[in-house]
Structure formats: structure tokens, C-alpha cells
Scaffold this active site. Structure first.
Site, mmCIF file in Angstrom:
data_model
loop_
_atom_site.group_PDB
_atom_site.id
_atom_site.type_symbol
_atom_site.label_atom_id
_atom_site.label_comp_id
_atom_site.label_asym_id
_atom_site.label_seq_id
_atom_site.Cartn_x
_atom_site.Cartn_y
_atom_site.Cartn_z
ATOM 1 N N SER A 68 7.549 15.844 30.976
ATOM 2 C CA SER A 68 6.647 15.323 29.946
ATOM 3 C C SER A 68 6.708 13.789 29.917
ATOM 4 O O SER A 68 6.613 13.149 30.960
ATOM 5 C CB SER A 68 7.014 15.937 28.594
ATOM 6 O OG SER A 68 5.981 15.719 27.647
ATOM 7 N N ASP B 25 2.288 20.781 30.010
ATOM 8 C CA ASP B 25 3.603 20.189 29.775
ATOM 9 C C ASP B 25 4.717 21.001 30.431
ATOM 10 O O ASP B 25 4.808 22.222 30.274
ATOM 11 C CB ASP B 25 3.852 20.085 28.272
ATOM 12 C CG ASP B 25 4.996 19.156 27.944
ATOM 13 O OD1 ASP B 25 6.152 19.486 28.277
ATOM 14 O OD2 ASP B 25 4.742 18.087 27.373
#
Length: 374
Positions: free
Chosen positions: A45, A207
Site C-alpha cells: 500500500s 490494496d
């Protein structure tokens, strides 16, 4: 043989500014022209963005940290997602129209925010061609970032590394050699529902924390003997009394984000510690047959509640974003942690950098021992 040290940077949106403070504390113990003390750099991320930027400056640790610090100290929400009133209304209207259309009529990914500004920021920030140069010079062994594939619900680690490192395949997770580019970073940082999914090689990714079963798998497969982890999990303020009502949707969403970004990493660290303890009881020859080795770890995480810290900077958010959050029941007094992930503003991010620096200095003896710094 020299041990290979890996750096693992967890995800957490704006919280990732904390990682720069920790690196700032470490870099002061190295000469100005020294390379990064990590042969392997891994991120998920927002941590993937920090990791990749650091990998492009593997030959000069000071320059890499200084550049990241400058970016985070000058960050604004408008550099990450459209934050103006017009931009927010236009995007939400587009999403509402998308909901009325069939899937074949719209190829636009659904999301709360439009992350086009982040793409532009990454294109300006990261020179991907430097990665190969640093690998070829020996300043870097490998860099990797974790993503979640929505096509098959697998965790995919994209990596760029020395030729002797092969792809790997495990249950519901695998590593894929590639030449990293902006789409990989956008995919790794695409928080579900908040930012749009990204198409890479005919598949759709989000993500990396979502399907991440083993966050430490990447650095281990890439050859790490020691792993330093900068985790973004923070202690929560203790509830003074039991909840008088059902938790609000915003509170539950905050708990889900905390779970996505922290729980699997903590579980994997516990698993690694158990394996290390078990290996201590096994003779060296037997360890080699098992293809297992002891891996030393160092973990640094925030000492303060980042949600409480973010609430002090709530008014710094753009007007349109504050109104949107308030419509969802989130304000400066809410017990939701969502704000701490979305508050890409100078005051909050600078405070996170300072906290990271102070927390690292409190563990400086442990850090010096880990890196063998005199």
C-alpha cells in the site's frame, strides 16, 4: 557470507509518513555517501510507495530519506485525490451514474475518491529505471510490493530483483518477476472502496493488505536473513465505559481498515518467532534438510494513538472532504480511525514523522545492535 537485511514497510495511507521518521533516525548513523543498509526492500500500500522510492536511491541512503521527507512534509490531499468541491461532486456523480449502468456500459472502477492526482505524483517522484541500475551495481538485491488480485482472490507479490531469484508459488499467494511501474504502486495502494482498482496485465488489483496471508513471505523468498519491520499499528485509547449504543458504520469501517493493515502482519511476526524458537531446538544439519533458517527481526511501531493524533488535525482537511466525512458521521470527535488513513496534510504528516523519529530514538540501542552500528 554477509547477511541480507530486508526492510518491510506496512500499509496505512497517510500513516506511512511515520515510516520516514524512523528512517530519518537510522540514516544519521551512516556517512552521507553510504548506500541503504537494506539489500531487500518490500512494501504494501502506501508503504510500497515509500519502499520503491527508497529503492531508486539505494546507492545513497541520505538522499533517499531526504527526498521522501520533503514529499511527506509538503503533502496535500489534493496531491493524492481530487479534494475540491467540484472535483468531489463530479466524481460522486460519475459513481452514481455508474451504479445505474450495466457492467458492459462502464469500464470505470468504482471508488469514493478519484486517485488521478496520485498517479501524477508518483510519475514525478519515482524514476523506475534507477531500480535496475541499483540492482546491477550491487546497491540493491531486490524490491517488491504486494497487491491483491480481484480476479482470483490471491495475494500477488510483484518484484524486481537479481537474475538468480525465481518466481514462487504458495497457497493463494505467489511472487511474479516484473519491471515495476506506476500501475503496480497504484494497485498496491488502492484501499478497497476508497480508491479505484487498477488493471495490470489483463487482471484487476487492489490494496496488497486485503488478501495478504503472509506479509513476511516476500522478503523471505527474496533471500532475507534479517527483517526490519515498520508497522503502522498504533495503540488505541481505552474506552472509559461500555458502548451505550451500537457502533456507527464509520467506527466499524475504521476497525476493518485496522484489521486489513495490521492483523496479518502481527500474526506473521508471531509465526516467525515460533519458528525461530523451534529451530533453536533442532540441530544444524536437520535445519538444512528442512530448508529453514532462523530470521532475526526488529519491529518498530507507533507509541501513540494515531487516530487520536489525526483528530487534532481534522480541520486541516479540505472543506469538501470534511463535509463528505461528516455526512458519513465522521468528525474530529469520532472514534473512527478512517481520518488517520485519509489525512494527507502537512501538519499531521509532519507530526507523524516526528513521532517516528522519537520512537526510533527510544529503540536506538536495539537498532544499533540490529545493524551492527558501533
Amino acid at each position: 557470507m554477509q547477511q541480507k537485511t530486508a526492510l518491510v514497510l506496512g500499509g496505512g495511507g497517510a500513516r506511512a509518513a511515520y515510516q520516514i521518521g524512523v528512517l530519518k533516525a537510522i540514516v544519521q548513523f551512516y556517512p552521507r555517501n553510504h548506500g541503504i543498509p537494506f539489500k531487500i526492500v518490500c512494501g504494501t500500500s502506501a508503504g510500497a510507495i515509500n519502499a520503491t522510492s527508497l529503492a531508486t536511491h539505494a546507492s545513497c541512503f541520505h538522499l533517499g530519506v531526504r527526498k521522501l521527507e520533503w514529499v511527506w512534509r509538503h503533502i496535500h490531499a489534493k496531491k493524492v485525490y481530487h479534494a475540491s468541491i467540484g472535483g468531489v461532486l463530479k466524481h460522486l456523480s460519475k459513481m452514481a451514474l455508474k451504479g445505474l449502468q450495466s457492467n458492459s456500459a462502464s469500464n470505470t472502477a468504482g471508488s469514493l475518491f478519484n486517485s488521478d492526482p496520485l498517479r501524477q505524483l508518483l510519475n514525478n517522484l519515482i524514476s523506475f529505471e534507477r531500480i535496475d541500475r541499483n540492482i546491477n551495481s550491487g546497491a540493491l538485491e531486490a524490491v517488491s510490493l504486494d497487491t491483491s488480485c480481484y480476479n482470483n482472490s490471491r495475494s500477488v507479490t510483484f518484484f524486481q530483483a537479481n537474475a538468480h531469484i525465481d518466481n514462487w508459488q504458495r497457497a493463494r499467494r505467489h511472487g511474479v518477476r516484473t519491471r515495476l511501474h506506476t500501475d503496480h504502486l497504484l494497485a498496491s495502494a488502492a484501499i478497497p472502496l476508497v480508491f479505484p482498482s487498477v488493471r495490470v496485465n489483463q487482471e484487476y488489483y487492489g490494496d496488497g493488505s486485503v488478501h495478504q496471508l503472509a506479509p513476511l513471505s516476500g522478503p523471505i523468498h527474496l533471500g532475507a536473513d534479517k527483517i526490519m519491520v515498520i508497522n503502522l499499528e498504533s495503540p488505541h485509547k481505552v474506552q472509559a465505559k461500555e458502548l451505550a449504543h451500537h457502533p456507527k458504520t464509520a467506527t466499524i469501517a475504521g476497525h476493518l481498515l485496522d484489521t486489513i493493515f495490521s492483523d496479518t502482519l502481527n500474526s506473521d511476526l508471531e509465526r516467525l518467532e515460533r519458528i525461530n524458537n523451534t529451530l533453536e531446538l533442532i540441530p544444524e544439519k536437520s535445519r538444512q534438510k528442512l530448508a529453514l533458517k532462523r530470521i532475526e527481526t526488529l519491529v518498530i511501531k507507533p507509541s501513540e494513538d494515531l487516530s487520536a493524533m489525526a483528530s487534532r488535525y481534522f480541520e486541516d482537511m479540505p472543506f469538501a472532504i470534511k463535509m463528505m466525512l461528516r455526512a458519513l458521521g465522521i468528525n474530529e470527535h469520532s472514534d473512527s480511525s478512517i481520518v488517520s488513513y485519509l489525512l494527507f496534510e502537512q501538519g499531521y504528516c509532519s507530526a507523524l514523522i516526528e513521532l517516528g523519529y522519537q520512537d526510533a530514538m527510544c529503540q536506538i540501542d536495539e537498532i544499533k545492535h540490529f545493524f551492527k552500528i558501533d
